[in-house]
Design an enzyme around this catalytic site. Structure first.
Site, mmCIF file in Angstrom:
data_model
loop_
_atom_site.group_PDB
_atom_site.id
_atom_site.type_symbol
_atom_site.label_atom_id
_atom_site.label_comp_id
_atom_site.label_asym_id
_atom_site.label_seq_id
_atom_site.Cartn_x
_atom_site.Cartn_y
_atom_site.Cartn_z
ATOM 1 N N ARG A 85 42.307 32.161 12.826
ATOM 2 C CA ARG A 85 40.927 32.590 12.541
ATOM 3 C C ARG A 85 39.954 32.082 13.605
ATOM 4 O O ARG A 85 39.048 32.799 14.017
ATOM 5 C CB ARG A 85 40.503 32.083 11.153
ATOM 6 C CG ARG A 85 41.278 32.725 10.014
ATOM 7 C CD ARG A 85 40.412 33.739 9.276
ATOM 8 N NE ARG A 85 41.193 34.514 8.336
ATOM 9 C CZ ARG A 85 41.121 34.399 7.009
ATOM 10 N NH1 ARG A 85 40.303 33.516 6.471
ATOM 11 N NH2 ARG A 85 41.843 35.184 6.233
ATOM 12 N N ASP A 112 57.585 13.411 8.830
ATOM 13 C CA ASP A 112 58.075 12.083 9.230
ATOM 14 C C ASP A 112 56.990 11.137 9.758
ATOM 15 O O ASP A 112 57.201 9.929 9.828
ATOM 16 C CB ASP A 112 59.162 12.222 10.315
ATOM 17 C CG ASP A 112 60.356 13.021 9.832
ATOM 18 O OD1 ASP A 112 60.523 13.145 8.611
ATOM 19 O OD2 ASP A 112 61.120 13.525 10.674
ATOM 20 N N ARG A 150 72.290 3.735 -10.327
ATOM 21 C CA ARG A 150 72.369 5.174 -10.071
ATOM 22 C C ARG A 150 71.662 5.456 -8.749
ATOM 23 O O ARG A 150 70.827 4.666 -8.316
ATOM 24 C CB ARG A 150 71.658 5.974 -11.178
ATOM 25 C CG ARG A 150 72.334 5.917 -12.532
ATOM 26 C CD ARG A 150 73.593 6.769 -12.553
ATOM 27 N NE ARG A 150 74.152 6.881 -13.896
ATOM 28 C CZ ARG A 150 74.960 5.994 -14.472
ATOM 29 N NH1 ARG A 150 75.293 4.883 -13.804
ATOM 30 N NH2 ARG A 150 75.427 6.181 -15.682
ATOM 31 N N HIS A 202 65.149 17.636 0.389
ATOM 32 C CA HIS A 202 64.166 18.640 0.804
ATOM 33 C C HIS A 202 63.040 18.859 -0.196
ATOM 34 O O HIS A 202 62.068 19.562 0.136
ATOM 35 C CB HIS A 202 64.876 19.952 1.130
ATOM 36 C CG HIS A 202 65.695 19.867 2.381
ATOM 37 N ND1 HIS A 202 66.945 19.300 2.392
ATOM 38 C CD2 HIS A 202 65.416 20.213 3.655
ATOM 39 C CE1 HIS A 202 67.416 19.326 3.629
ATOM 40 N NE2 HIS A 202 66.505 19.869 4.414
HETATM 41 O O1 F6P Z 1 61.895 16.156 10.506
HETATM 42 C C1 F6P Z 1 61.738 16.496 9.173
HETATM 43 C C2 F6P Z 1 63.007 16.275 8.407
HETATM 44 O O2 F6P Z 1 62.773 16.630 7.064
HETATM 45 C C3 F6P Z 1 63.595 14.878 8.508
HETATM 46 O O3 F6P Z 1 62.951 13.956 7.656
HETATM 47 C C4 F6P Z 1 65.032 15.145 8.166
HETATM 48 O O4 F6P Z 1 65.880 14.181 8.748
HETATM 49 C C5 F6P Z 1 65.289 16.505 8.767
HETATM 50 O O5 F6P Z 1 64.028 17.123 8.909
HETATM 51 C C6 F6P Z 1 66.197 17.387 7.968
HETATM 52 O O6 F6P Z 1 66.394 18.559 8.675
HETATM 53 P P1 F6P Z 1 67.112 19.854 8.081
HETATM 54 O O7 F6P Z 1 66.152 20.498 7.135
HETATM 55 O O8 F6P Z 1 67.393 20.683 9.276
HETATM 56 O O9 F6P Z 1 68.330 19.369 7.380
#
Ligand code: F6P
Length: 327
Positions: free
Chosen positions: A33, A136, A252, A258
């Site tokens: 934008r 990160d 545990r 993700h």
């Molecule tokens: O760089 C971001 C990140 O989520 C890291 O924390 C992790 O090591 C990596 O990407 C995981 O990558 P992928 O999604 O390719 O497994």
């Protein structure tokens, strides 16, 4: 030459590269934008450098970025490209960019993506700007990266739930968080969650002391523990087995994985992304290239992309000390 840039950029390209992070869409929106409003044309490049090499390039208008400021992920999609990592790939990329009339490229990504953008400028003379997009928070020249706030918050929400179980069932929980080579997410999360221990790749960890502390705590009547381990420092499942066998207490493990990369971006990430995105376009207008845009003490900070390499979180030791002290 009288400050006039005779090769003024008329069209900019934008791509996201490497791991996605919450707030990338806000950055895409801001760049698009701001550039359109300044009379520039915008090309959205799909699937990072990989999509660039395949000429997956679309013309963007105002509507292309409607209703995305609040969405996680990246509408441009993202990838990690092996071909682009080679100089031959970069040479091919420059040809494609020129063919499409793109005079400057904005790259949103982490340190790997930055390396590519730096080389495009340094070796091939192609104008690039980097925006720090990674959960990160491990890039030099910026206090925060786009996505890091949301990732920490998301992990904390999950750990709060785990705490309920840990306390009710009187267990030790080992929680593995992301961060690649960085312990940033781990120490933030451990401090915010009130964890007893944090294990990060940047520092050696005294496992014997942890076991002694757990045993001593158990003697005093303590019933649950939260131990946060950064993915770069160890594997939660192995640690859980070790802790159980060394303490005799039930444990545990949870790998948050993700989950930390997705979801609605927090206000901080949206605002950061929006401010940095606008600055990227301003730099292009001024003819300043090969730069990484960041934020230091809430002010925009611009450094050379080649210097925006991997950094260690500056509060790492003080956070670890505080976690130990409050244990
Ligand atoms: O760089 C971001 C990140 O989520 C890291 O924390 C992790 O090591 C990596 O990407 C995981 O990558 P992928 O999604 O390719 O497994």
């Amino acid at each position: 030459m009288l400050g006039i840039n005779l090769n003024k950029v008329k069209r900019i390209g934008i791509l996201t590269s490497g791991g996605d992070g919450p707030g990338m869409n806000a950055a895409i929106r801001s760049v698009t934008r701001f550039a359109l409003n300044e009379g520039l044309k915008v090309s959205g490049i799909m699937r990072g450098y990989e999509g660039l090499l395949k000429e997956e390039i679309e013309d963007f208008d105002h509507r292309s970025v409607s209703n995305i400021i609040n969405r996680g992920g990246t509408i441009l999609k993202t990838a990690r490209s092996k071909d682009f990592a080679e100089d031959a790939g970069k040479e091919a990329a420059v040809k494609i960019l020129k063919k499409h009339g793109i005079g400057a490229l904005v790259v949103i990504g982490g340190d790997g993506s930055y390396k590519g953008a730096a080389r495009l400028y340094e070796k091939f003379g192609f104008p690039t700007i980097g925006l720090p997009g990674t959960i990160d928070n491990d890039i030099n020249g910026t206090d925060q990266t786009i996505g890091c706030h949301t990732a920490v918050h998301t992990a904390l929400e999950a750990i709060d739930k785990i705490r309920d179980t840990a306390h009710s069932m009187e267990r030790i929980f080992i929680i593995e968080v992301m961060g690649n080579r960085s312990g940033y997410i781990a120490v933030e999360v451990a401090l915010g969650a009130g964890a007893e221990e944090v294990i990060v790749p940047e520092r050696t960890f005294d496992y014997d002391k942890m076991v002694q502390d757990i045993k001593a705590g158990h003697q005093r009547g303590k019933i649950s523990w939260m131990i946060v381990v950064a993915e770069g420092a160890g594997k939660a499942h192995e640690l859980a087995t070790t802790v159980t066998s060394m303490t005799g207490l039930e444990s545990r493990f949870v790998v948050l994985g993700h989950v930390q990369r997705g979801g609605t971006p927090l206000g901080q990430d949206r605002i950061l992304a929006t401010r940095l995105g606008a600055e990227a376009v301003r730099l292009i207008q001024k003819g300043k290239f090969g730069k990484a845009v960041g934020i230091l003490q809430d002010e925009i900070n611009v450094i050379d992309l080649k210097d925006a390499t991997h950094k260690e979180f500056r509060h790492l030791d003080s956070f670890i000390n505080l976690i130990e002290t409050l244990n």
